[in-house]
Design a protein around this motif. Structure first.
Motif, short mmCIF file in Angstrom:
data_model
loop_
_atom_site.label_atom_id
_atom_site.label_comp_id
_atom_site.label_asym_id
_atom_site.label_seq_id
_atom_site.Cartn_x
_atom_site.Cartn_y
_atom_site.Cartn_z
N MET A 122 0.75 -0.83 -0.24
CA MET A 122 -0.02 -0.18 0.16
C MET A 122 0.61 1.11 0.40
N VAL A 123 1.32 1.16 0.67
CA VAL A 123 2.87 2.37 0.93
C VAL A 123 3.26 2.59 -0.44
N THR A 124 3.85 1.59 -1.11
CA THR A 124 5.29 1.28 -2.15
C THR A 124 4.35 1.65 -3.23
N LEU A 125 3.90 1.17 -3.32
CA LEU A 125 2.36 1.61 -4.23
C LEU A 125 1.77 3.20 -4.13
N GLY A 126 1.32 2.76 -3.45
CA GLY A 126 0.86 4.48 -2.80
C GLY A 126 -0.30 4.16 -2.89
N LEU A 127 -1.27 3.47 -2.94
CA LEU A 127 -2.21 2.76 -2.50
C LEU A 127 -3.99 3.20 -2.19
N SER A 128 -4.93 4.34 -2.71
CA SER A 128 -5.20 4.50 -1.47
C SER A 128 -6.26 3.39 -1.11
N VAL A 133 -4.40 -4.86 -5.59
CA VAL A 133 -3.17 -5.08 -5.94
C VAL A 133 -2.91 -6.24 -6.55
N ALA A 134 -2.26 -5.74 -8.00
CA ALA A 134 -2.46 -7.11 -9.02
C ALA A 134 -1.05 -7.84 -8.02
N ALA A 153 4.09 -6.83 -7.69
CA ALA A 153 2.99 -6.47 -6.78
C ALA A 153 2.52 -5.31 -7.89
N LEU A 154 1.33 -5.11 -8.33
CA LEU A 154 0.92 -3.78 -9.32
C LEU A 154 0.35 -3.24 -8.92
N GLU A 218 6.77 7.21 -16.66
CA GLU A 218 7.67 9.04 -17.33
C GLU A 218 7.13 9.70 -15.89
N SER A 219 5.48 9.49 -15.89
CA SER A 219 4.33 10.49 -14.87
C SER A 219 5.20 10.67 -13.44
N GLY A 220 6.04 9.42 -13.07
CA GLY A 220 6.85 9.30 -11.69
C GLY A 220 5.85 9.02 -11.15
N LYS A 221 4.78 8.08 -11.18
CA LYS A 221 3.85 7.11 -10.54
C LYS A 221 4.94 5.40 -10.85
N VAL A 222 4.35 4.81 -9.38
CA VAL A 222 5.06 3.78 -8.72
C VAL A 222 4.15 2.99 -9.38
#
Ligand code: 16G
Length: 245
Positions: A122-128, A133-134, A153-154, A218-222
């Motif tokens: 959750m923290v690493t992928l910045g999930l709300s 998670v996949a 995990a994606l 590219e946008s910076g999103k993990v």
């Protein structure tokens, strides 16, 4: 060596074409480990391309480890290593890495599905909160040798359907316009636990290289948080170091 400058747009830039030709020559045994490459100027003349293009092609293959340059004496096909040598400066996928070496990739599925995330994911992928998670977990095999256990995990925004991944995760991401543009990788040494050692077909207690990769768009999103366990006897990571501050 044929002329590469035939004006056809197929096959990408000229330096990539030259790289493919050299790779094929090595794979087919026309160029053997230790063999010298013809001098730059000669290659440029026969292939009918500029020396700058030849240099670019050769530099790329030096970075990926296929060729080595010895100061003053030229460029050679790298001696065959017992281990797969993996460059640390290119953001490539396992399928691409092995295909470049002419190895046949196979994966054994360990798990694939949509899950509620762990706190770490959750923290690493910045999930709300509430976002799923996949996860895809595979044993990665090249030329019938198990190389690594990979647990990825994606964000489901880039991989809504993990079932679509049959061979290459990065190919599926690229199809959706979500090929990672940047990644941070951490490598540490570890000792294999019994279950993992069994999957990798080495004795329990053998060494592994554990890699954590966090990939960004590219946008910076993990978008990717992957933990891989590589067999230390089968894999070696190589980085080119440049003088800097
Ligand atoms: C590499 C990556 C991994 C990525 C995978 C995609 C390392 C340490 N890991 O193995 O993070 O998910 O490639 O490979 O290099 P694929 O496109 O062949 O499925």
């Amino acid at each position: 060596l044929p002329s590469l400058n035939d004006g056809s747009a197929s096959g990408g830039p000229l330096y990539v074409k030259l790289q493919r030709l050299i790779e094929t020559a090595v794979r087919d045994g026309m160029l053997q480990p230790g063999d010298a490459l013809p001098p730059e100027r000669e290659l440029a003349t026969i292939a009918d391309i500029s020396r700058v293009t030849v240099r670019k092609a050769v530099q790329g293959l030096v970075t990926t480890g296929l060729l080595v340059q010895r100061h003053g004496s030229g460029t050679f096909v790298a001696p065959r290593s017992e281990r797969v040598e993996q460059s640390l400066s290119h953001l490539t996928s396992f399928t691409e890495d092995m295909a470049r070496r002419g190895m046949i990739v196979r994966s054994t599925w360990l798990d694939r599905g949509i899950y509620p995330p762990s706190p770490e994911e959750m923290v690493t992928l910045g999930l709300s909160s509430g976002e799923k998670v996949a996860r895809i977990s595979r044993l990665r095999v090249a030329n019938d040798t198990p190389m690594a256990i990979e647990r990825a995990a994606l964000s489901i925004q880039v991989l809504p359907n993990p079932e679509l991944v049959t061979l290459s995760l990065y190919a599926v991401l690229a199809e959706g316009g979500n090929r990672p543009a940047r990644a941070i990788q951490r490598i540490s040494a570890a000792i294999l636990k019994e279950a993992d050692a069994k999957l990798l077909e080495v004795p329990a207690g053998s060494a592994s290289l554990n890699i954590e990769r966090i990939s960004y768009l590219e946008s910076g999103k993990v978008i990717e948080f992957t933990r891989s366990i590589y067999r230390a006897d089968a894999y070696e990571f190589v980085a080119e170091l440049k003088l800097g501050d």
